[in-house]
Structure formats: C-alpha cells, structure tokens
Design a protein around this motif. Structure first.
Motif, PDB file in Angstrom:
ATOM      1  N   SER A  35       6.815  25.503  -4.343  1.00  0.00           N
ATOM      2  CA  SER A  35       7.545  26.662  -4.849  1.00  0.00           C
ATOM      3  C   SER A  35       9.028  26.581  -4.507  1.00  0.00           C
ATOM      4  O   SER A  35       9.747  27.563  -4.643  1.00  0.00           O
ATOM      5  N   GLY A  36       9.468  25.398  -4.094  1.00  0.00           N
ATOM      6  CA  GLY A  36      10.873  25.221  -3.742  1.00  0.00           C
ATOM      7  C   GLY A  36      11.772  25.170  -4.964  1.00  0.00           C
ATOM      8  O   GLY A  36      11.325  25.125  -6.112  1.00  0.00           O
ATOM      9  N   GLU A  37      13.069  25.173  -4.697  1.00  0.00           N
ATOM     10  CA  GLU A  37      14.070  25.166  -5.771  1.00  0.00           C
ATOM     11  C   GLU A  37      13.950  23.919  -6.637  1.00  0.00           C
ATOM     12  O   GLU A  37      14.019  23.993  -7.867  1.00  0.00           O
ATOM     13  N   GLU A  38      13.754  22.766  -6.009  1.00  0.00           N
ATOM     14  CA  GLU A  38      13.629  21.500  -6.749  1.00  0.00           C
ATOM     15  C   GLU A  38      12.425  21.543  -7.699  1.00  0.00           C
ATOM     16  O   GLU A  38      12.506  21.133  -8.854  1.00  0.00           O
ATOM     17  N   SER A  39      11.302  22.067  -7.194  1.00  0.00           N
ATOM     18  CA  SER A  39      10.092  22.180  -8.010  1.00  0.00           C
ATOM     19  C   SER A  39      10.309  23.103  -9.202  1.00  0.00           C
ATOM     20  O   SER A  39       9.902  22.793 -10.331  1.00  0.00           O
ATOM     21  N   MET A  40      10.953  24.223  -8.951  1.00  0.00           N
ATOM     22  CA  MET A  40      11.206  25.185 -10.023  1.00  0.00           C
ATOM     23  C   MET A  40      12.140  24.602 -11.084  1.00  0.00           C
ATOM     24  O   MET A  40      11.923  24.788 -12.284  1.00  0.00           O
ATOM     25  N   GLU A  41      13.163  23.874 -10.647  1.00  0.00           N
ATOM     26  CA  GLU A  41      14.081  23.250 -11.597  1.00  0.00           C
ATOM     27  C   GLU A  41      13.361  22.221 -12.461  1.00  0.00           C
ATOM     28  O   GLU A  41      13.604  22.140 -13.666  1.00  0.00           O
ATOM     29  N   MET A  42      12.458  21.452 -11.846  1.00  0.00           N
ATOM     30  CA  MET A  42      11.680  20.471 -12.616  1.00  0.00           C
ATOM     31  C   MET A  42      10.826  21.168 -13.668  1.00  0.00           C
ATOM     32  O   MET A  42      10.750  20.713 -14.809  1.00  0.00           O
ATOM     33  N   VAL A  80       0.841  -1.187   0.000  1.00  0.00           N
ATOM     34  CA  VAL A  80       0.000   0.000   0.000  1.00  0.00           C
ATOM     35  C   VAL A  80       0.884   1.248   0.000  1.00  0.00           C
ATOM     36  O   VAL A  80       1.856   1.335   0.750  1.00  0.00           O
ATOM     37  N   VAL A  81       0.550   2.179  -0.875  1.00  0.00           N
ATOM     38  CA  VAL A  81       1.239   3.460  -0.884  1.00  0.00           C
ATOM     39  C   VAL A  81       0.381   4.409  -0.041  1.00  0.00           C
ATOM     40  O   VAL A  81      -0.783   4.646  -0.349  1.00  0.00           O
ATOM     41  N   ARG A  82       0.969   4.918   0.996  1.00  0.00           N
ATOM     42  CA  ARG A  82       0.226   5.740   1.939  1.00  0.00           C
ATOM     43  C   ARG A  82      -0.049   7.127   1.371  1.00  0.00           C
ATOM     44  O   ARG A  82       0.714   7.650   0.570  1.00  0.00           O
ATOM     45  N   ARG A  83      -1.124   7.714   1.805  1.00  0.00           N
ATOM     46  CA  ARG A  83      -1.495   9.037   1.317  1.00  0.00           C
ATOM     47  C   ARG A  83      -0.445  10.081   1.647  1.00  0.00           C
ATOM     48  O   ARG A  83      -0.286  11.053   0.926  1.00  0.00           O
ATOM     49  N   GLU A  84       0.291   9.880   2.732  1.00  0.00           N
ATOM     50  CA  GLU A  84       1.349  10.819   3.098  1.00  0.00           C
ATOM     51  C   GLU A  84       2.453  10.846   2.028  1.00  0.00           C
ATOM     52  O   GLU A  84       3.009  11.902   1.730  1.00  0.00           O
ATOM     53  N   GLU A  85       2.754   9.665   1.478  1.00  0.00           N
ATOM     54  CA  GLU A  85       3.768   9.588   0.425  1.00  0.00           C
ATOM     55  C   GLU A  85       3.301  10.318  -0.833  1.00  0.00           C
ATOM     56  O   GLU A  85       4.073  11.021  -1.481  1.00  0.00           O
ATOM     57  N   ILE A  86       2.027  10.124  -1.162  1.00  0.00           N
ATOM     58  CA  ILE A  86       1.463  10.796  -2.339  1.00  0.00           C
ATOM     59  C   ILE A  86       1.432  12.301  -2.099  1.00  0.00           C
ATOM     60  O   ILE A  86       1.816  13.088  -2.971  1.00  0.00           O
ATOM     61  N   ALA A  87       0.996  12.721  -0.918  1.00  0.00           N
ATOM     62  CA  ALA A  87       0.943  14.151  -0.596  1.00  0.00           C
ATOM     63  C   ALA A  87       2.339  14.770  -0.659  1.00  0.00           C
ATOM     64  O   ALA A  87       2.503  15.885  -1.178  1.00  0.00           O
ATOM     65  N   LYS A  88       3.335  14.045  -0.164  1.00  0.00           N
ATOM     66  CA  LYS A  88       4.709  14.547  -0.215  1.00  0.00           C
ATOM     67  C   LYS A  88       5.160  14.724  -1.670  1.00  0.00           C
ATOM     68  O   LYS A  88       5.767  15.739  -2.015  1.00  0.00           O
ATOM     69  N   GLY A  89       4.841  13.748  -2.507  1.00  0.00           N
ATOM     70  CA  GLY A  89       5.180  13.849  -3.927  1.00  0.00           C
ATOM     71  C   GLY A  89       4.514  15.035  -4.596  1.00  0.00           C
ATOM     72  O   GLY A  89       5.137  15.771  -5.367  1.00  0.00           O
ATOM     73  N   VAL A  90       3.239  15.248  -4.286  1.00  0.00           N
ATOM     74  CA  VAL A  90       2.502  16.384  -4.855  1.00  0.00           C
ATOM     75  C   VAL A  90       3.105  17.697  -4.357  1.00  0.00           C
ATOM     76  O   VAL A  90       3.270  18.646  -5.127  1.00  0.00           O
ATOM     77  N   GLU A  91       3.450  17.762  -3.080  1.00  0.00           N
ATOM     78  CA  GLU A  91       4.056  18.982  -2.530  1.00  0.00           C
ATOM     79  C   GLU A  91       5.381  19.294  -3.209  1.00  0.00           C
ATOM     80  O   GLU A  91       5.661  20.447  -3.533  1.00  0.00           O
TER      81      GLU A  91
END
Length: 110
Positions: A59-66, A43-54
């Motif tokens: 608006s972090g550097e990693e998100s902007m680079e992606m 089972v993939v927990r909702r926390e893992e999915i939420a973390k991926g979506v976040e």
C-alpha cells in the motif's frame, strides 16, 4: 508485474516494464544468459521474491503509482482497440489493403 528474465529479449522487456513504464519489479537474473547455459542460473532467493511481491502488492506510494500507471495504460489499450481507435483503424486499413491486393491479382490474371 514481477519480472524474472532468463534470456534473449526478456531483459529488454524487463527494462521497459521496470525502468521506462515503471509498472514492474525485478526479482530475477541480472545477466543475459546464453541458450547453452539455461538451467545453470543463479538461485533467486525467496526473500527477493517476497520483497518484490510486497513492493508490488503493498500500500506504499510506489505500489500505488504502479497501479495508477498500469490502469492508465490499460485504459489506453482499450481505447486503441475500440472502433475509431488507432489499432482498430490500422487493422481496417490492413484488411482494405489485402482486399485491394487480391483484386489487383485477379485483374492481372484476366
């Protein structure tokens, strides 16, 4: 892109997106399953999915680079299919080759 591979080549696609192109976030299975065991997944927990979506939508550097990398890849793909682009030229070459094969077969019949 959020990746959630289940089986077969999806794990290779995930590696490409997450590790090579760096435009994806992994939230799914970590082990390639056999066709017979589909449905018996961890089972993939909702926390893992939420973390991926976040990570992806944040608006972090990693998100902007992606986002910047994804935009560059999208622009390159658009240029490729425009007249004069690599994909466009390859398609024209394929069509020309198929036409010449058809003509050659018609000539062989006569």
């Amino acid at each position: 892109m959020i990746t959630w591979p289940m089986f077969a080549d999806q794990f290779y696609n995930e590696k490409l997106l997450v590790d090579v192109l760096k435009i994806g976030v992994s939230v799914g299975s970590k082990v390639n399953e056999l066709w017979l065991s589909i449905g018996e997944h961890e089972v993939v927990r909702r926390e893992e999915i939420a973390k991926g979506v976040e990570i992806l939508m944040g608006s972090g550097e990693e998100s902007m680079e992606m986002r910047i990398t994804a935009k560059k890849l999208g622009d390159a793909a658009k240029r490729s299919i425009m007249e004069g682009g690599d994909s466009y030229n390859n398609l024209i070459q394929l069509i020309d080759e198929l036409k010449s094969v058809k003509i050659a077969r018609e000539l062989e019949k006569n």
